[in-house]
Design a protein around this motif. Sequence first.
Motif: not given
Length: 597
Positions: A409-419
């Motif tokens: 879930l952390m990876s998903a949040v980080r990727a979404s934020l960076r996008a």
Amino acid sequence: MGMPGDQSVAQSASSKDIAQISLHRGLVAGLPTDRPLTIVDFLTDGSLAALCQELTRLSGVVVQLRDASGRLIERDLPTTPGHGAWRLNDAATSPPIEPGSIEIPLLLDEAPIGTIVMGPGDPALPDDARQVLQRTLVLLTRTASELCEHELELRHRLKEVGAIYKVSSMLARAVGAERVLETALESVLDAMELDAGAIMLLKQNEDGSRHHPDAQEDENDLYMAASRNLSREWITWNQPLSRGRAFDRDALQGEVVVSEDLAHDPRVLIPDRVAKEGLGATIQCGLIFQERPIGVIRLYSRQPREFSEEDRRLLRSIAHQAAVAVEQARLLQFEREEQRIQRQLQLAADVQRRMLAHKPPDVRGVEIAVRYQPSFELGGDFYDFLNLNGNMGVVVGDVVGKGIPAALLMSAVRASLRAHVQRTYDLDDVVSKVNVALCQDTLDNEFASLWYGVIDPATWRLTYCSAGHEPTFVVRAPAHRPPSRADIDELGVGGMVVGVDPSQRYQRAICDLRPRDFIIAYTDGVPDTINFSGERFGKKRLHEAVLTALKNTPDATAAHVLERIVWEQRQFAGLNTRPDDATIIVIRIGDEAARRA
């Protein structure tokens, strides 16, 4: 063991008695199984035959040793060292027993294996002397019978120990369960001279527990782990051997189940199939490990057969070894699976660490120090630094839970934020879009908190938005005095955590920074640290740690303040384990900022 009386008279061994010996006791190492036992099977150096001949010489009364068939056993003086200690005359050369002789039987398991014959004597002994000789021979037969009994027991024990050792040695070498079970089955069949057998194991449920025969009347809860000399049709037949599965239930409760004549046993449910398979008797025992049944071992004889206590003891021992083998194999499988998972976790942890910023960005006039402490190999905390056209973005977040789910879930949040930060200017809009994306892909109990701020080095203005995160705080550190609690500003404007309500709206706020200011961003693992008294470290102690560092060292760097926080946290918790991941970011606005401003 029954023994003859002092006034024993001539006795002859019935065919039933002799058969009993072969049936009960002949199935041990070094003894024949194709004929009844006789005293010849226990003779070594001919001492017993020599003793009979010596008594003949001393008393003048013929004393003979004969086997169970009446053949004469004589001392045979060797012509070659080590050979010819005794000889067995055949029926044609053995002299007949004289009339008036007394036959004193040698008994084993209450059945005769031979006879000591006392002749009438010529000249005849006085009555008292003859009675003394007869009592002596009775004592001699008792002693010889006891020695045969002990030797038979010793040979049985040796074969039992050999079978157990063979299985145990395979366990010590951590051989696979299938191989150990096959060896155990083969060993017990050979040791007990049985014809066929199988080891059946209870199937496992999804939670790792095993089925129990009480749950159903067929044998679909069992599977064959090893078999020998049984047809495929018998092994795959799912109807139980006994009515109501009585054999299985008793065996799995720790009993040794015996049916000495399957053809006439009223408990047998499938006599026709038993006859077709050619089975005459069975002995069965459960595989029990730490009072938990895991299977059953079934042994068969082609003919009806009686089973001794030694047979039962040997089967119990082998069944115990087989149960240990099954559990050891299961534990080894779990260990291999655990090692595989650990390797995967290590690889995932390496990937996660690479996703985190290893080196803080180099921004003139700004010092940055970071400490990341996951409670497991994989953590739910994350932080990031973003280069936004000359501005510096700072993100710290915490995903609900720990371990693998939190890391994903952390990876998903980080990727979404960076996008979204690359295409959206306003911070509150960025957080809103992250929230909507997370709500689409997660469950109601999967969410994250985060704090997102952007520093403009041209104006030293900090714009931020908090999504249900622990409030980042700024410590104003005046040059002329140590800071106090009044110099602490908490930056908590924003909204609720992301991933719960897609309609949530977020606010942003602005904080103007000054030289010597410290920005402290952290996750809840820091204030949630627990000591052995059950107390939380809390925000108050966190604030005090920063104020103490600046009081003791007015020109403290970001790294110095961070080390002070970590030291205070460790002193508070002692050896108590961390309940959660912990991340701390310390940013110091240096004097360079004033000159540039």
